[in-house]
Design a protein around this motif. Structure first.
Motif: not given
Length: 224
Positions: A164-170, A188-196, A198-202, A207-210
């Motif tokens: 969620l910390e990473t999601v909040a950045k994007y 975890l399933v999160v509903e988001v609206r982002v422009k980048d 590819s960057g969010l998924v990468k 992250q560790e253990g992903m």
């Protein structure tokens, strides 16, 4: 002969034999066919279905002609009109209409048949033009972009805070839709609206253990 008998006779004579000539029938069905073809083309133009139903579109055009013929028959004789009202009242259509736009075209097609059957061709033409303008103009109005669905699978049960910390950045806004926690796994399933995207998924996948991170598009309602 009493007043009641005179009233019945005058009433039946006034409605039992209206002048429905062959020329009027042909003209009515011809104009109805032209407007039904117009509805057919507009439906084909604006439909957004992945699988276009040609049979449904053909049924729209045929329904206008059938409705116009029924209205002409009802005008010709009072007894026929009462019989048709009784017959049509017991008909039940059990085919579900899933797309609201299909329902609009269905009512439009029936309305064309009724209006043309009544001889109001100008009203049918103006109505068709007005409905077309309404559909096309409203279809061009911009709408908010539907959010994406981020699906995360991690072997760390405490990975939610990092995700969620990473999601909040994007994303300026997000919403957790599902949280499934087992002994050694977090889904975890999160509903988001982002422009980048590819960057969010990468970044989430790194992250560790992903185990996996997926960003999925959907056509659901806009919630934020």
């Amino acid at each position: 002969m009493g007043f009641q008998d005179v009233f019945k006779k005058s009433f039946l004579e006034g409605f039992s034999g209206m002048d429905i000539t062959t020329g009027k029938i042909a003209a009515t069905l011809f104009v109805t066919a032209l407007l039904a073809l117009y509805v057919f083309m507009i439906y084909r133009l604006v439909t957004r279905k992945v699988f276009y139903s040609k049979n449904f579109n053909i049924s729209l055009a045929a329904m206008s002609l059938i409705t116009a013929a029924i209205i002409l028959a009802m005008q010709s004789n009072l007894v026929i009109s009462l019989g048709m009202v009784g017959a049509l009242s017991i008909i039940r259509f059990r085919t579900a209409i899933k797309d609201p736009m299909d329902l609009v075209f269905l009512f439009w097609s029936i309305s064309i048949g009724i209006i043309c059957g009544a001889g109001l061709f100008e009203v049918a033409l103006v109505t068709s033009i007005a409905v077309t303008v309404c559909i096309l103009v409203l279809d061009l109005l911009p709408v908010a972009k539907a959010p994406m669905i981020l699906v995360v699978n991690s072997s760390r049960t405490d990975a939610e805070a990092d995700v969620l910390e990473t999601v909040a950045k994007y994303a300026g806004a997000y919403k957790v839709k599902s949280r499934n926690l087992s002994k050694d796994r977090l889904d975890l399933v999160v509903e988001v609206r982002v422009k980048d995207e590819s960057g969010l998924v990468k970044e989430v996948a790194a992250q560790e253990g992903m185990l996996s991170a997926s960003l999925i598009a959907h056509d659901g309602e806009v919630t934020f």
